[in-house]
Write a protein that holds these residues in place. Sequence first.
Motif, PDB file in Angstrom:
ATOM      1  N   UNK A  80       0.828  -1.205   0.000  1.00  0.00           N
ATOM      2  CA  UNK A  80       0.000   0.000   0.000  1.00  0.00           C
ATOM      3  C   UNK A  80       0.861   1.253   0.000  1.00  0.00           C
ATOM      4  N   UNK A  81       1.944   1.223   0.765  1.00  0.00           N
ATOM      5  CA  UNK A  81       2.818   2.388   0.839  1.00  0.00           C
ATOM      6  C   UNK A  81       3.488   2.664  -0.509  1.00  0.00           C
ATOM      7  N   UNK A  82       3.973   1.612  -1.158  1.00  0.00           N
ATOM      8  CA  UNK A  82       4.632   1.793  -2.455  1.00  0.00           C
ATOM      9  C   UNK A  82       3.650   2.365  -3.479  1.00  0.00           C
ATOM     10  N   UNK A 110      -4.400   8.322   5.757  1.00  0.00           N
ATOM     11  CA  UNK A 110      -2.955   8.049   5.803  1.00  0.00           C
ATOM     12  C   UNK A 110      -2.224   8.784   6.915  1.00  0.00           C
ATOM     13  N   UNK A 111      -2.752   9.928   7.374  1.00  0.00           N
ATOM     14  CA  UNK A 111      -2.101  10.669   8.450  1.00  0.00           C
ATOM     15  C   UNK A 111      -3.141  11.561   9.107  1.00  0.00           C
ATOM     16  N   UNK A 112      -2.803  12.050  10.281  1.00  0.00           N
ATOM     17  CA  UNK A 112      -3.745  12.874  11.048  1.00  0.00           C
ATOM     18  C   UNK A 112      -3.595  14.359  10.776  1.00  0.00           C
ATOM     19  N   UNK A 113      -2.668  14.740   9.916  1.00  0.00           N
ATOM     20  CA  UNK A 113      -2.390  16.164   9.698  1.00  0.00           C
ATOM     21  C   UNK A 113      -2.882  16.654   8.332  1.00  0.00           C
ATOM     22  N   UNK A 154       2.306   9.100   4.329  1.00  0.00           N
ATOM     23  CA  UNK A 154       1.841   7.803   4.815  1.00  0.00           C
ATOM     24  C   UNK A 154       2.410   7.550   6.205  1.00  0.00           C
ATOM     25  N   UNK A 155       1.494   7.470   7.174  1.00  0.00           N
ATOM     26  CA  UNK A 155       1.867   7.148   8.553  1.00  0.00           C
ATOM     27  C   UNK A 155       1.572   5.670   8.778  1.00  0.00           C
ATOM     28  N   UNK A 156       2.628   4.866   8.916  1.00  0.00           N
ATOM     29  CA  UNK A 156       2.455   3.427   9.007  1.00  0.00           C
ATOM     30  C   UNK A 156       1.631   3.016  10.216  1.00  0.00           C
TER      31      UNK A 156
END
Length: 1855
Positions: A94-96, A668-671, A677-679
Amino acid sequence: MGTSACISPRSLFSFARVWIPDPEEVWKSAELLKDYKPGDKVLLLHLEEGKDLEYCLDPKTKELPHLRNPDILVGENDLTALSYLHEPAVLHNLRVRFIDSKLIYTYCGIVLVAINPYEQLPIYGEDIINAYSGQNMGDMDPHIFAVAEEAYKQMARDERNQSIIVSGESGAGKTVSAKYAMRYFATVSGSTSEANVEEKVLASNPIMESIGNAKTTRNDNSSRFGKYIEIGFDKRYRIIGANMRTYLLEKSRVVFQAEEERNYHIFYQLCASAKSPEFKMLQLGDANFFHYTKQGGSPVIEGVDDAKEMAHTRQACTLLGISQSYQMGIFRILAGILHLGNVGFTSRDSDSCTVPPKHEPLTIFCDLMGVDYEEMCHWLCHRKLATATETYIKPISKLQATNARDALAKHIYAKLFTWIVDHVNQALHSAIKQHSFIGVLDIYGFETFEINSFEQFCINYANEKLQQQFNMHVFKLEQEEYMKEQIPWTLIDFYDNQPCINLIESKMGILDLLDEECKMPKGTDDTWAQKLYNTHLNKCALFEKPRLSNKAFIVQHFADKVEYQCEGFLEKNKDTVFEEQIKVLKSSKFKMLPELFQDDEKAISPTSATSSGRTLLTRMPAKLNKGRPGQAAKEHKKTVGHQFRNSLHLLMDTLNATTPHYVRCIKPNDFKFPFTFDEKRAVQQLRACGVLETIRISAAGFPSRWTYQEFFSRYRVLMKQKDVLSDRKQTCKNVLEKLILDKDKYQFGKTKIFFRAGQVAYLEKLRADKLRAACIRIQKTIRGWLLRKKYLRMRKAAITVQRYVRGYQARCYATFLRRTKAATIVQKYWHRYVVHRRYEITRAATVVLQSHLRGYLARNRYRKILREHKAVIVQKWVRGWLARTHYKRSMHAIIYLQCCFRRMMAKRELKKLKIEARSVEHYKKLHIGMENKIMQLQRKVDEQNKDYKCLVEKLAHLEGIYNTETEKLRSDLERLHLSEEEAKVATKRVLNLQEEIAKLRKDLEQTRSEKKSIEESADRYRQETEQLVSNLKEENTLLKQEKETLNHLIVEQAKEMTETMEKKLIEETKQLELDLNDERLRYQNLLNEFSRLEERYDDLKEEMTLMVNVPKPGHKRTDSTHSSNESEYTFSSEFAETEDTPWRTEEPSEKKVPLDMSLFLKLQKRVTELEQEKQVLQDELDRKEEQVLRSKAKEEEGPPIRGAELEYESLKRQELESENKKLKNELNELRKALSEKGAPEVTAPGAPAYRVLMEQLTSVSEELDVRKEEVLILRSQLVSQKEAIQPKNTMTDSIILLEDVQKMKDKGEIAQAYIGLKETNRLLESQLQSQKRSHDSEAEALRGEIQSLKEENNRQQQLLAQNLQLPPEARIEASLQHEITRLTNENLYFEELCTDDPKKYQSYRISLYKRMIDLMEQLEKQDKTVRKLKKQLKVFAKKIGELEVGQMESISPGQIIDEPIRPVNIPRKEKDFQGMLEYKKEDEQKLVKNLILELKPRGVAVNLIPGLPAYILFMCVRHADYLNDDQKVRSLLTSTINSIKKVLKKRGDDFETVSFWLSNTCRFLHCLKQYSGEEGFMKHNTSRQNEHCLTNFDLAEYRQVLSDLAIQIYQQLVRVLENILQPMIVSGMLEHETIQGMSGVKPTGLRKRTSSIADEGAYTLDSIIQQLNSFHSVMCQHGMDPELIKQVVKQMFYIVGAVTLNNLLLRKDVCSWSKGMQIRYNVSQLEEWLRDKNLMNSGAKETLEPLIQAAQLLQVKKKTDEDAEAICSMCNALTTLQIVKVLFLYTPVHEFEERVSASFIRTIQMRLRDRKDSPQLLMDAKHTFPVTFPFNPSSLALETIQIPASLGLGFISRV
């Protein structure tokens, strides 16, 4: 995950890559440094950041770390395609995809994982929707549209309702995903009515977002409620309506917002629109003014305009049928809520409070709500308590009053929300019976916060139910797949969350205890918590109690443990509001407000009981009966939890009755950072949404599945030749048994091979090793060969170098020797030269000194000698004068003495002589010898005389000398006197000079000193001057350079200005052309839309006919042509008096047709005006160019004369051709007379008439050949003359002239040039007019000659007819007499001509001579002509064979001989067709039927001339025009247009039919233009064709109508060929391996592609080319215009290129190097087809340019900045989005390829940031180029057209 147990120790070899846990990155990649052996407790690892690590294994579980997938599998579309299925592999994939490839969608089995990019992406346009429409789910890259298409397709295929379940936490993008899914359905399906239900469905989104969405800390547009939208479809699967259900609205947000959050959007939209006039009555202001909108401190969302959003909301309300009054009512209620929030309370004591008197917020609230101020003020501060015996009113505290106020506000908003939802459902409701539906569930995902309350509990409860349904569905699909493939099914253990659900909803569960506690009079949150502890603690493993709290509980959900705070549970579950306040609101004068508080059965949406019998699921369950008031009160007190549970159960029943499709949205992230991408956050959500559970279920069995063909294609390299069998299945089995020894690792299904986790990676490793070994061997061989070649080249080069070096060294040594010797010689000569030079210098110095010294001495000596000499001269002259003076005196004295003496002596002698003379004797004596003496004396005297003369001369000379000497001496004397005086003066002067010299010496010394100073100053001045000069020179140089630069700049600027002007002109021209094309495209699109509406109108009309017109007994159906409607193009108000007449009285919808007609005519007029403007501009441009070109040809005399000759010869050629055609007609008539009307006795072969007829036939044929020869000669002369004229029309003069014009930069020169051009133009015009007059006179003369020749021809024919009546002898005599008469007349005429004009007579003689030569040649060809005629006679004889045989049998030979020969008169049939066809008015329908409706294009195209129906129709129109019958013309054209439309409507899917009628419509249009009589269309006509022009009617409007019809047919043709080509393009251009073995198949997941590699039925490139050949051959057979064929081919190639490129941009699997090679090869084959068909100039190749560049982009290097620059310059036909998309999608098929780095893509984006491109990602595959129909006149003569009997047109006759 359980997958590590499947890892065998043999997999953990050295350099194997594994995943290890990490507290920061969740999972970290590492590489083994040492092989793992069973029993090892530590693994030596090397991390990616370069560190080494000793990883300790867990001693209890002894689980090995997860293995990494091969890089070739990373980034796959489906997570189930991964060989190793576990959490780190899923997270990494997913990250890639998200970070590297910028892909937000990924499949995970049946789930679509959507990651919120926090950025607008161009992947949701209508072009993307069209690209996904009709595609299978696995054929394209993952997308929400693919899921929607799958649901739509399954609904139609399986006839089962579908559901799309969209879940995720706040900010993950659920609402957007649901919105795009609904947009897809609305776009693809369309609605069945004119109400545009799809637009209403989409319009519900902005309304629901405004009243149900708000800004939170996690999302700017967070849905604060759940909704389930059912989109209804009819039997044809078109949208007919929709229904919406809502769940658990967050009412608390109305009265409270946390920091950085907002209330619902609608409040801020109202505040932003407060200044609007219609909102002034609401008395609103800024959002910070109201308590309910300012608590979060963030009233504005960046990038959102609340005022514009308000306009969108109101527009949506209007579209959904909510009237303006109701809208204002909604806004009044919302404004009242805001003002209610500002109501304040003042405490009187601890138990009571009051509202300030005349409190403004409350006053405004009461005014808006229409309630009594005092009553509302009272019940805000009091409440009524009821006991068993009495009721009493009790004041409440300030806190209680504030809570009651907030509760009232929440209740009003909730009721308003429900009311709006009901009205939206009413607007979306349809009266048509619903056949099926697709539900879209947009519901909150699993939530866990620091403080979790009742809302989070309900949300997580709903997710538990959904997860249970999801697990069961996944398990069911897995089981079905195994059973379908006949794989042994083993029970898979998966997590069942039924215990958690029981804990929540079962009897004595959490919700049950909550409801029970709410019924208790003194129930509190604490007592409820204690009941929970007592009931479930230590009894249920899923229920826990926090250690440090007695007011909270923990539930173990499927995703995580969640701690809930009990505070507020009871209050939120009760949802209490004071009844007295509700009663006040119900008594409002504002009519809308009581509607909100009606009984539930009155507020139910009409869609609650739909036609399908389903029950509406709302947040408030519907009541089955009205009931009593007490019962209603009880229902009113039903708890929120109970309501939510019932709604959830009904929702689950609905979902279980449908086929679900899952979309899991990930934040993907809270910001809200884009593409960050925040794993940690991703893993939490993956665990919570069930994605990892899907992976676990798949990994527990056989997750990797390959078809046998795909396995064979991928792993063919692992097989030997002997292993390959014809049976692919057996081949795969044999190979797998050798490759994988453990048979439990795979299973063979019916169509697929099933592999356990890790086996595909193992096979990939074997494949990579095999390829690597093969590559190494190839590299070894190639490198050896290369090095051998390199060695041989180096050896040869070394030998060559040695040879050259040695030679060079030898040459250098020889050169050294030569140089040494030369140096010695040079030194010798140099030394000699130096010494000699030194000697010469010394000698020269000595000589100089000597010369100076000697000079000085010589000058002194000279001066001394000069003085001495002068003194000697003076002395000489003085002494000489003295001597001469003395000599003169002495001489004078001597001479005087001599004279005296001589005188004395003479006197004495004289005396003696006198004495002697006296004596005779003496005389005698003397006389003796006297004569001799006399003679002597005489001679002596003479000599003395001579001497005397000489002496006299000498004396004179001496006297002269003396005189001169005297004079000289005198002058010398005088000079000496003067010199003496001068010497005296000089002495004085010498003295003076000496004094002056002394003075001068002093002055000299002074001058020297001054000189030195002056010299010094001069030196300084010189230096300064030189410096100044150098500076000036430098400045001059700089100025020159600047001048040159300026001149260069001026020249460049002039060039640039010229180029700019030219470019500007070109751009303006292009822009005008683009504007024209745009206008033409818009016009053609309107025509397309008009035709679509017309077809729809006809369909509705037919349906109405079927419904209304019931056939009566005995009714007989009329001909199909009579039922066609009158064309809308008749431009009259008349209606056809057919059976359509009652139609128009019955259907009011037809009254709309004239309105459409007016719009259509306006558009026609507008297009005509634009075309006229374009024509005016073009004419003006042509006129200016002609003015420029005319100026170069002022005095050319040849071309006009030549033009006149050409005109004359063209007229003569036309005349001969017409005569030729006339003779042909006569020959045909004779043949007919011979074959049909001849009597037996006349047509007998032996009859005289027969022979005469044959002779006439022979003579006519000869004359015909003569005419042919003359025509050929004239044509050859014309060609030669044209070739002679053409070289003169070169471009050099115009170029020179243009250059001269460009050089004339001065305005005066330009003005003079302009005046000169005007004068030249006047002169040329005058010459042109004179030439025109002469040409007209010549033309008149030629016409006269033509007329006379025609008369002569007629007379000849009459004579021929008369001669045929005479006997043979008389015939010959008459013909001879006639020939003599003719020749006599001609001779007389030409004698007169000779006397009048000798030149004409001479030309006549020449032409006569040429004619004689031609006749001689014709005589030689006579034999051939006779043979041809004999063959023709044989053919004719066969036709009348039976008649001849019978006649010969009836006549005996004797009769033939004895019968007298009687002359027969055979009159010649004079018939000249005018190219018209006559038909009766009543035969019009039969004509249209036979020629259009029932005509088979295939037979016409093969057997007859192209465009024959068009010619026939035009010839019929010509006859109607000839008769001046406007009704007949109008009727025929109208019937023709309607019939063509009817044929195309009936057989519109047949390419051959559409192509045939497009060709004939264009030909009909060209005929109307060619014979219109307009000069612009008559340029290429013959004189005969000009005679056929229409005379009475101007059909320009019908030409426009036919042009529009041709445009519609062309668009239909494009649609037909698009429908034919569409299924072939992707398979043939992308999927089929044209070059075998180029592309490999990568493993796919659950979403298998429908197209297989070697599918026998799949389309190939050859299929496309064959189809193109078919299209082209059909169009050519139908005689379509070549320019139109080019436009069709261009459109076809555009469709091929656009569809191919669009699929390429949406498919990651085809973006590889090998696929680029395949595409380029395929494109080259298409280009080769264009070359074969001679269509390279059609513009079709340019339409493939984007596809070509995309293929090149796949193949070029993508590493360095130079590569980026090359890509940017190469891909000019691709947009920036397309280039970046291809780079992101680029996927290596083999391990030897490399991915494109993110930095390289950023470099590309930076370089292309200034490029202005279209924001669309995909090409518009539906785009149709505007079509034009260039005028193409026909050379076919109308009078020669024969009507074949096969057409059945015997009722029309030629005229």
